[in-house]
Design a protein around this motif. Structure first.
Motif, PDB file in Angstrom:
ATOM      1  N   UNK A  77       0.845  -1.187   0.000  1.00 19.92           N
ATOM      2  CA  UNK A  77       0.000   0.000   0.000  1.00 19.92           C
ATOM      3  C   UNK A  77       0.884   1.241   0.000  1.00 19.92           C
ATOM      4  N   UNK A  78       0.255   2.370  -0.210  1.00 23.65           N
ATOM      5  CA  UNK A  78       1.007   3.618  -0.102  1.00 23.65           C
ATOM      6  C   UNK A  78       1.096   3.995   1.377  1.00 23.65           C
ATOM      7  N   UNK A  79       2.254   4.424   1.774  1.00 20.49           N
ATOM      8  CA  UNK A  79       2.511   4.767   3.165  1.00 20.49           C
ATOM      9  C   UNK A  79       2.225   6.249   3.377  1.00 20.49           C
ATOM     10  N   UNK A  80       2.028   6.666   4.637  1.00 22.11           N
ATOM     11  CA  UNK A  80       1.861   8.090   4.895  1.00 22.11           C
ATOM     12  C   UNK A  80       3.071   8.869   4.356  1.00 22.11           C
ATOM     13  N   UNK A  81       2.787   9.949   3.681  1.00 20.73           N
ATOM     14  CA  UNK A  81       3.882  10.731   3.088  1.00 20.73           C
ATOM     15  C   UNK A  81       3.413  12.154   2.851  1.00 20.73           C
ATOM     16  N   UNK A  82       4.306  12.972   2.391  1.00 18.78           N
ATOM     17  CA  UNK A  82       3.971  14.354   2.087  1.00 18.78           C
ATOM     18  C   UNK A  82       3.128  14.413   0.815  1.00 18.78           C
ATOM     19  N   UNK A 109       1.904  -7.622   2.473  1.00 18.62           N
ATOM     20  CA  UNK A 109       1.309  -7.653   3.814  1.00 18.62           C
ATOM     21  C   UNK A 109      -0.136  -7.163   3.844  1.00 18.62           C
ATOM     22  N   UNK A 110      -0.662  -6.786   2.689  1.00 17.76           N
ATOM     23  CA  UNK A 110      -2.006  -6.207   2.650  1.00 17.76           C
ATOM     24  C   UNK A 110      -2.905  -7.076   1.780  1.00 17.76           C
ATOM     25  N   UNK A 111      -4.090  -7.369   2.287  1.00 18.99           N
ATOM     26  CA  UNK A 111      -5.062  -8.101   1.480  1.00 18.99           C
ATOM     27  C   UNK A 111      -6.225  -7.174   1.148  1.00 18.99           C
ATOM     28  N   UNK A 112      -6.663  -7.265  -0.103  1.00 20.65           N
ATOM     29  CA  UNK A 112      -7.756  -6.408  -0.583  1.00 20.65           C
ATOM     30  C   UNK A 112      -8.982  -7.285  -0.822  1.00 20.65           C
ATOM     31  N   UNK A 113     -10.080  -6.947  -0.169  1.00 23.76           N
ATOM     32  CA  UNK A 113     -11.302  -7.729  -0.318  1.00 23.76           C
ATOM     33  C   UNK A 113     -11.720  -7.773  -1.793  1.00 23.76           C
ATOM     34  N   UNK A 114     -12.108  -8.971  -2.282  1.00 24.31           N
ATOM     35  CA  UNK A 114     -12.431  -9.091  -3.709  1.00 24.31           C
ATOM     36  C   UNK A 114     -13.734  -8.411  -4.117  1.00 24.31           C
ATOM     37  N   UNK A 125     -15.367  -5.267  -2.643  1.00 26.70           N
ATOM     38  CA  UNK A 125     -15.419  -3.801  -2.663  1.00 26.70           C
ATOM     39  C   UNK A 125     -14.087  -3.150  -2.345  1.00 26.70           C
ATOM     40  N   UNK A 126     -13.059  -3.938  -2.211  1.00 24.57           N
ATOM     41  CA  UNK A 126     -11.720  -3.372  -2.114  1.00 24.57           C
ATOM     42  C   UNK A 126     -11.250  -2.899  -0.756  1.00 24.57           C
ATOM     43  N   UNK A 127     -11.996  -3.188   0.300  1.00 25.53           N
ATOM     44  CA  UNK A 127     -11.464  -2.800   1.614  1.00 25.53           C
ATOM     45  C   UNK A 127     -10.133  -3.515   1.819  1.00 25.53           C
ATOM     46  N   UNK A 128      -9.200  -2.815   2.446  1.00 25.55           N
ATOM     47  CA  UNK A 128      -7.856  -3.369   2.618  1.00 25.55           C
ATOM     48  C   UNK A 128      -7.554  -3.620   4.095  1.00 25.55           C
ATOM     49  N   UNK A 129      -6.860  -4.726   4.331  1.00 28.62           N
ATOM     50  CA  UNK A 129      -6.535  -5.140   5.694  1.00 28.62           C
ATOM     51  C   UNK A 129      -5.073  -5.571   5.771  1.00 28.62           C
ATOM     52  N   UNK A 130      -4.494  -5.341   6.940  1.00 28.00           N
ATOM     53  CA  UNK A 130      -3.127  -5.776   7.205  1.00 28.00           C
ATOM     54  C   UNK A 130      -3.159  -7.249   7.590  1.00 28.00           C
ATOM     55  N   UNK A 131      -2.485  -8.088   6.837  1.00 25.88           N
ATOM     56  CA  UNK A 131      -2.499  -9.528   7.104  1.00 25.88           C
ATOM     57  C   UNK A 131      -1.910  -9.827   8.485  1.00 25.88           C
ATOM     58  N   UNK A 132      -0.941  -9.042   8.917  1.00 27.58           N
ATOM     59  CA  UNK A 132      -0.291  -9.312  10.205  1.00 27.58           C
ATOM     60  C   UNK A 132      -1.213  -9.089  11.396  1.00 27.58           C
ATOM     61  N   UNK A 133      -2.109  -8.112  11.279  1.00 30.90           N
ATOM     62  CA  UNK A 133      -2.936  -7.733  12.429  1.00 30.90           C
ATOM     63  C   UNK A 133      -4.434  -7.920  12.196  1.00 30.90           C
TER      64      UNK A 133
END
Ligand code: FES
Length: 119
Positions: free
Chosen positions: A58-63, A74-79, A81-89
């Protein structure tokens, strides 16, 4: 609490996953940088099979106007509607109060075990 040893460690390749059924629950076991994580195969939004979703980063916080890619694999995107989740947590990337249920994983003697609490 019961640990269910369901897979050999090499049954899941690096960056891959396997879906198993334990006590009637569909659970995805993901291997990320040689660590294993277990997620409920059910999206908290409308119940999509989460483990059919793409794994990416994913894109990280940045300017402003800066785009920094991170968390690759490390990120899974729901097939659906696209909600994204951290696989680790299991936490969503957009709201601290939205997450996919996760399970503790034990790796022992070349086997991947998933802990289920008795309800
Ligand atoms: S069902 Fe997963 S984002 Fe809608």
């Amino acid at each position: 609490m019961t640990v269910h040893y369901v897979l050999d460690t090499d049954a899941v390749s690096e960056g891959g996953h396997a879906v198993v059924t334990i006590e009637g629950k569909s659970i995805g076991i993901y291997r990320v940088n040689n660590e294993y994580f277990a997620l409920n195969n059910y999206c908290p939004h409308q119940g999509a099979p989460m483990c059919a979703g793409l794994v990416s980063g994913t894109t990280m916080p940045s300017d402003v106007y800066e785009y920094e890619y991170g968390k690759s694999g490390e990120i899974i995107r729901c097939p659906w509607h696209g909600w994204e989740f951290d696989i680790r947590t299991g936490k969503s990337l957009f709201n601290d109060k939205v997450w996919v249920k996760t399970y503790k994983v034990n790796v022992e003697d070349g086997k991947v075990g998933v802990e289920l609490k008795r309800e």
